[in-house]
Design an enzyme around this catalytic site. Sequence first.
Site, PDB file in Angstrom:
ATOM      1  N   ASP A  49      46.773   8.657 -14.654  1.00  0.00           N
ATOM      2  CA  ASP A  49      45.301   9.220 -13.815  1.00  0.00           C
ATOM      3  C   ASP A  49      46.192   8.930 -12.087  1.00  0.00           C
ATOM      4  O   ASP A  49      45.314   9.803 -11.787  1.00  0.00           O
ATOM      5  CB  ASP A  49      44.255   8.240 -13.542  1.00  0.00           C
TER       6      ASP A  49
ATOM      7  N   HIS B 154      46.344  -1.135 -17.362  1.00  0.00           N
ATOM      8  CA  HIS B 154      45.680  -0.558 -18.231  1.00  0.00           C
ATOM      9  C   HIS B 154      45.558  -1.750 -19.482  1.00  0.00           C
ATOM     10  O   HIS B 154      46.235  -2.418 -19.421  1.00  0.00           O
ATOM     11  CB  HIS B 154      46.640   0.151 -19.063  1.00  0.00           C
TER      12      HIS B 154
HETATM   13  C1  SDX Z   1      41.862   5.681 -18.644  1.00  0.00           C
HETATM   14  O1  SDX Z   1      41.657   3.010 -22.286  1.00  0.00           O
HETATM   15  C2  SDX Z   1      42.800   4.059 -22.488  1.00  0.00           C
HETATM   16  O2  SDX Z   1      43.550   4.512 -23.122  1.00  0.00           O
HETATM   17  C3  SDX Z   1      42.107   4.549 -21.197  1.00  0.00           C
HETATM   18  C4  SDX Z   1      43.060   6.023 -21.120  1.00  0.00           C
HETATM   19  C5  SDX Z   1      42.841   6.820 -22.172  1.00  0.00           C
HETATM   20  O3  SDX Z   1      43.376   7.522 -21.969  1.00  0.00           O
HETATM   21  O4  SDX Z   1      41.946   7.151 -22.425  1.00  0.00           O
HETATM   22  O5  SDX Z   1      44.466   5.428 -20.593  1.00  0.00           O
HETATM   23  C6  SDX Z   1      42.725   6.926 -19.650  1.00  0.00           C
HETATM   24  O6  SDX Z   1      41.294   5.230 -17.962  1.00  0.00           O
HETATM   25  C7  SDX Z   1      43.390   5.446 -17.386  1.00  0.00           C
HETATM   26  C8  SDX Z   1      43.089   4.041 -16.702  1.00  0.00           C
HETATM   27  C9  SDX Z   1      42.204   4.317 -15.204  1.00  0.00           C
HETATM   28  N1  SDX Z   1      41.421   3.492 -14.717  1.00  0.00           N
HETATM   29  C10 SDX Z   1      41.684   3.190 -13.642  1.00  0.00           C
HETATM   30  O7  SDX Z   1      42.991   3.840 -12.804  1.00  0.00           O
HETATM   31  C11 SDX Z   1      40.883   2.227 -13.253  1.00  0.00           C
HETATM   32  C12 SDX Z   1      41.420   1.019 -12.411  1.00  0.00           C
HETATM   33  N2  SDX Z   1      41.919   0.736 -13.691  1.00  0.00           N
HETATM   34  C13 SDX Z   1      41.381  -0.756 -14.099  1.00  0.00           C
HETATM   35  O8  SDX Z   1      40.114  -0.963 -13.274  1.00  0.00           O
HETATM   36  C14 SDX Z   1      41.916  -1.103 -15.122  1.00  0.00           C
HETATM   37  O9  SDX Z   1      43.099  -1.083 -14.770  1.00  0.00           O
HETATM   38  C15 SDX Z   1      41.367  -0.894 -16.394  1.00  0.00           C
HETATM   39  C16 SDX Z   1      39.500  -0.941 -16.710  1.00  0.00           C
HETATM   40  C17 SDX Z   1      41.939   0.510 -16.822  1.00  0.00           C
HETATM   41  C18 SDX Z   1      42.318  -1.776 -17.228  1.00  0.00           C
HETATM   42  O10 SDX Z   1      41.337  -2.385 -17.166  1.00  0.00           O
HETATM   43  P1  SDX Z   1      41.187  -4.245 -18.186  1.00  0.00           P
HETATM   44  O11 SDX Z   1      41.504  -4.321 -19.538  1.00  0.00           O
HETATM   45  O12 SDX Z   1      39.423  -4.676 -18.456  1.00  0.00           O
HETATM   46  O13 SDX Z   1      41.462  -5.365 -16.712  1.00  0.00           O
HETATM   47  P2  SDX Z   1      40.877  -6.234 -16.307  1.00  0.00           P
HETATM   48  O14 SDX Z   1      39.403  -5.168 -14.929  1.00  0.00           O
HETATM   49  O15 SDX Z   1      39.245  -7.539 -16.789  1.00  0.00           O
HETATM   50  O16 SDX Z   1      42.023  -6.648 -14.954  1.00  0.00           O
HETATM   51  C19 SDX Z   1      42.417  -7.746 -15.761  1.00  0.00           C
HETATM   52  C20 SDX Z   1      43.499  -8.370 -14.197  1.00  0.00           C
HETATM   53  C21 SDX Z   1      42.231  -8.612 -13.051  1.00  0.00           C
HETATM   54  O17 SDX Z   1      43.177  -9.897 -12.396  1.00  0.00           O
HETATM   55  P3  SDX Z   1      42.216 -11.022 -12.508  1.00  0.00           P
HETATM   56  O18 SDX Z   1      40.761 -10.868 -12.258  1.00  0.00           O
HETATM   57  O19 SDX Z   1      42.796 -11.652 -13.997  1.00  0.00           O
HETATM   58  O20 SDX Z   1      42.987 -12.255 -11.346  1.00  0.00           O
HETATM   59  O21 SDX Z   1      44.251  -7.189 -13.641  1.00  0.00           O
HETATM   60  C22 SDX Z   1      43.218  -6.863 -12.326  1.00  0.00           C
HETATM   61  C23 SDX Z   1      41.953  -7.223 -12.403  1.00  0.00           C
HETATM   62  O22 SDX Z   1      41.894  -7.845 -10.749  1.00  0.00           O
HETATM   63  N3  SDX Z   1      43.893  -5.084 -12.357  1.00  0.00           N
HETATM   64  C24 SDX Z   1      43.914  -4.229 -11.092  1.00  0.00           C
HETATM   65  C25 SDX Z   1      43.973  -3.360 -11.422  1.00  0.00           C
HETATM   66  N4  SDX Z   1      43.751  -3.259 -13.019  1.00  0.00           N
HETATM   67  C26 SDX Z   1      43.618  -4.645 -13.527  1.00  0.00           C
HETATM   68  N5  SDX Z   1      43.860  -5.297 -10.145  1.00  0.00           N
HETATM   69  C27 SDX Z   1      43.821  -3.868  -8.812  1.00  0.00           C
HETATM   70  N6  SDX Z   1      44.734  -2.701  -9.080  1.00  0.00           N
HETATM   71  C28 SDX Z   1      43.989  -2.205 -10.324  1.00  0.00           C
HETATM   72  N7  SDX Z   1      43.976  -1.413 -10.866  1.00  0.00           N
END
Ligand code: SDX
Length: 382
Positions: free
Chosen positions: A318, A264
């Site tokens: 989720d 998140h």
């Molecule tokens: C919702 O914003 C909100 O409030 C949204 C929400 C709401 O109520 O409206 O809470 C609802 O959208 C929840 C999120 C649902 N999405 C998912 O579950 C999809 C999987 N999650 C990721 O795509 C991610 O965590 C996000 C999109 C939720 C957040 O993305 P960020 O903050 O841009 O983080 P990032 O993609 O830049 O990741 C930072 C690091 C990376 O690693 P490095 O490159 O630094 O080594 O964390 C890792 C990412 O690879 N990472 C994950 C991960 N989420 C982040 N690695 C594996 N699995 C994951 N789910």
Amino acid sequence: MTDAPEYIPGLAGVPAARSSICLIDGSVGKLQYRGYPIEVLAERCSYEEVAYLLVFGRLPTTTQLDEFRNQMIAERGLKFRIIDLLKTLPESGEPMDALTAAVAAMGMFYKGDHISDPEFLRLSVIRLLAKVPTIVAAWDRIRKGDDPIKPSTELGHAANFLYMLEGKVPTSLAVKVFDVALILHAEHSMNASTFTARVTGSTLTDPYAVVASAIGSLAGPLHGGANEQVLSTLDGISDRSANGIRRWAEDRLARKEKVMGFGHRVYKVKDPRATILQGLATQLFAKFGSTPEYDVAVELETQMADLVGGKGIYPNVDFYSGIVYQKLGIPTDLFTPIFAISRVAGWLAHLLEQLEGNRIFRPTQIWVGEADRAFVSMDERS
Ligand code: SDX
């Protein structure tokens, strides 16, 4: 330019508004709507009460809540042309696309004097809160070749949706669980779809176009669309032993693939909504039997905490919601439309707040292209 503001990808940590709607402290998993902790609201309120709180800024009195409920009940019905529109759409189409189309079309029937007209705004809020569930349920019936079920004039918001979907009055347990799930998804400060709503609303377009744009944003797999993918992720783990689940997670992370339902932008601990949804799931198991995916989910949560907990990657809202909805007999591709049914309250609250001191969103950019280039005629291009 030395004083050019720094570019922050995804505007991470960049304030886009001054707001009093939703407070989140992601370091400790705190979530409050208008200052009230989500745990208390989930325990003590109905979705209608929380929607009133979000939109009007205060908890309603009994009289105010009754009036609000009656206004929503009176507005649950759909224009027959909206139902005809849904009947023209391909039944294999995405429910979120059908919802976007129907909500945008709704606005054609309710052209107000102008968005600055408080009565037009209030009616639009009631109509959108009341009709979005009816559209989702109608679409599900129509795509199966059935006629939509007319909304109840007696049942509450949560019960009415389940009734329109199934054609029978839901159990009190199903209603309570679904009502809490709607409360948990109602608002979450400056998430992508709410930011979308504020940007669209800042142009002074109508509320129906605002909500239609937010639905499009919510549909994405990185946002609301994740809940539909979590179940297939869990089903895709063939070796369900602790070691097998760990190996699956290690392989996924090694390939830099996101695990749906985790991570998140704000929470760096477990999403408090995930904890409450987990409890709702176990309540349903007592009555309807357990779900094999649930045990896989709990073990995956344990393994992911060990592997990436140090990076602040924990279950988000989720991760367990799909298990709850599946147990309620809701089709997987309606999980995200249900997110929209709930979040429309937050989108509308932010629209009203945006309009209070509006300035159209128009950020800048950092130019990285070429400039003042000499034109190349067609015969000289390679
Ligand atoms: C919702 O914003 C909100 O409030 C949204 C929400 C709401 O109520 O409206 O809470 C609802 O959208 C929840 C999120 C649902 N999405 C998912 O579950 C999809 C999987 N999650 C990721 O795509 C991610 O965590 C996000 C999109 C939720 C957040 O993305 P960020 O903050 O841009 O983080 P990032 O993609 O830049 O990741 C930072 C690091 C990376 O690693 P490095 O490159 O630094 O080594 O964390 C890792 C990412 O690879 N990472 C994950 C991960 N989420 C982040 N690695 C594996 N699995 C994951 N789910």
